[in-house]
Design a protein around this motif. Structure first.
Motif, PDB file in Angstrom:
ATOM      1  N   UNK A  24       0.837  -1.196   0.000  1.00 16.58           N
ATOM      2  CA  UNK A  24       0.000   0.000   0.000  1.00 16.58           C
ATOM      3  C   UNK A  24       0.874   1.249   0.000  1.00 16.58           C
ATOM      4  N   UNK A  25       0.428   2.242  -0.749  1.00 15.48           N
ATOM      5  CA  UNK A  25       1.154   3.502  -0.888  1.00 15.48           C
ATOM      6  C   UNK A  25       0.158   4.641  -0.844  1.00 15.48           C
ATOM      7  N   UNK A  26       0.536   5.726  -0.197  1.00 17.20           N
ATOM      8  CA  UNK A  26      -0.308   6.908  -0.131  1.00 17.20           C
ATOM      9  C   UNK A  26       0.587   8.124   0.062  1.00 17.20           C
ATOM     10  N   UNK A  27      -0.011   9.265   0.328  1.00 12.45           N
ATOM     11  CA  UNK A  27       0.775  10.477   0.529  1.00 12.45           C
ATOM     12  C   UNK A  27       0.074  11.389   1.501  1.00 12.45           C
ATOM     13  N   UNK A  28       0.798  12.423   1.952  1.00 18.65           N
ATOM     14  CA  UNK A  28       0.230  13.425   2.841  1.00 18.65           C
ATOM     15  C   UNK A  28       1.100  14.654   2.857  1.00 18.65           C
ATOM     16  N   UNK A  29       0.536  15.757   3.310  1.00 18.82           N
ATOM     17  CA  UNK A  29       1.271  17.016   3.357  1.00 18.82           C
ATOM     18  C   UNK A  29       2.313  17.043   4.476  1.00 18.82           C
ATOM     19  N   UNK A  30       2.125  16.225   5.507  1.00 19.15           N
ATOM     20  CA  UNK A  30       3.066  16.140   6.619  1.00 19.15           C
ATOM     21  C   UNK A  30       3.346  14.667   6.903  1.00 19.15           C
ATOM     22  N   UNK A  31       4.354  14.416   7.723  1.00 19.47           N
ATOM     23  CA  UNK A  31       4.656  13.029   8.114  1.00 19.47           C
ATOM     24  C   UNK A  31       3.441  12.422   8.815  1.00 19.47           C
ATOM     25  N   UNK A  32       2.843  13.180   9.724  1.00 17.31           N
ATOM     26  CA  UNK A  32       1.688  12.673  10.478  1.00 17.31           C
ATOM     27  C   UNK A  32       0.522  12.337   9.555  1.00 17.31           C
ATOM     28  N   UNK A  33       0.259  13.221   8.571  1.00 14.76           N
ATOM     29  CA  UNK A  33      -0.846  12.967   7.641  1.00 14.76           C
ATOM     30  C   UNK A  33      -0.540  11.776   6.741  1.00 14.76           C
ATOM     31  N   UNK A  34       0.697  11.677   6.271  1.00 15.78           N
ATOM     32  CA  UNK A  34       1.078  10.544   5.422  1.00 15.78           C
ATOM     33  C   UNK A  34       0.925   9.225   6.184  1.00 15.78           C
ATOM     34  N   UNK A  35       1.341   9.205   7.451  1.00 20.04           N
ATOM     35  CA  UNK A  35       1.197   7.985   8.259  1.00 20.04           C
ATOM     36  C   UNK A  35      -0.267   7.655   8.527  1.00 20.04           C
ATOM     37  N   UNK A  36      -1.075   8.669   8.808  1.00 19.33           N
ATOM     38  CA  UNK A  36      -2.510   8.433   9.033  1.00 19.33           C
ATOM     39  C   UNK A  36      -3.159   7.874   7.769  1.00 19.33           C
ATOM     40  N   UNK A  37      -2.809   8.445   6.615  1.00 20.37           N
ATOM     41  CA  UNK A  37      -3.362   7.949   5.343  1.00 20.37           C
ATOM     42  C   UNK A  37      -2.892   6.530   5.052  1.00 20.37           C
ATOM     43  N   UNK A  38      -1.628   6.235   5.376  1.00 18.38           N
ATOM     44  CA  UNK A  38      -1.103   4.885   5.165  1.00 18.38           C
ATOM     45  C   UNK A  38      -1.785   3.889   6.095  1.00 18.38           C
ATOM     46  N   UNK A  39      -2.016   4.295   7.332  1.00 16.21           N
ATOM     47  CA  UNK A  39      -2.715   3.430   8.290  1.00 16.21           C
ATOM     48  C   UNK A  39      -4.106   3.078   7.753  1.00 16.21           C
TER      49      UNK A  39
END
Length: 68
Positions: A24-39
């Motif tokens: 699975x791969x995703x993205x986010x504007x911040x590290x926290x957002x990228x991790x939340x989206x990946x979760x």
């Protein structure tokens, strides 16, 4: 369940987040957002494919010579 997250800076800003156990791969504007989206993406993947995790990958670093 503990899984691996690999984050890299995105060219357009923010971060790309990748889970090597499931792909699975995703993205986010911040590290926290990228991790939340990946979760969230990984959780949805595992609902559909519950046997998708085969163990943790080996993560390491290596060097290559720079070419001009």
């Amino acid at each position: 369940m503990e899984l691996t997250a690999v984050l890299t800076p995105a060219e357009e800003g923010g971060y790309v987040a990748f889970n090597p156990e499931t792909g699975t791969t995703t993205e986010g504007d911040s590290i926290e957002e990228a991790l939340a989206n990946l979760r969230e993406a990984t959780s949805l993947y595992l609902e559909e494919f519950p046997a998708g995790v085969k163990g943790h990958p080996l993560v390491t670093l290596f060097s290559v010579a720079a070419h001009a």
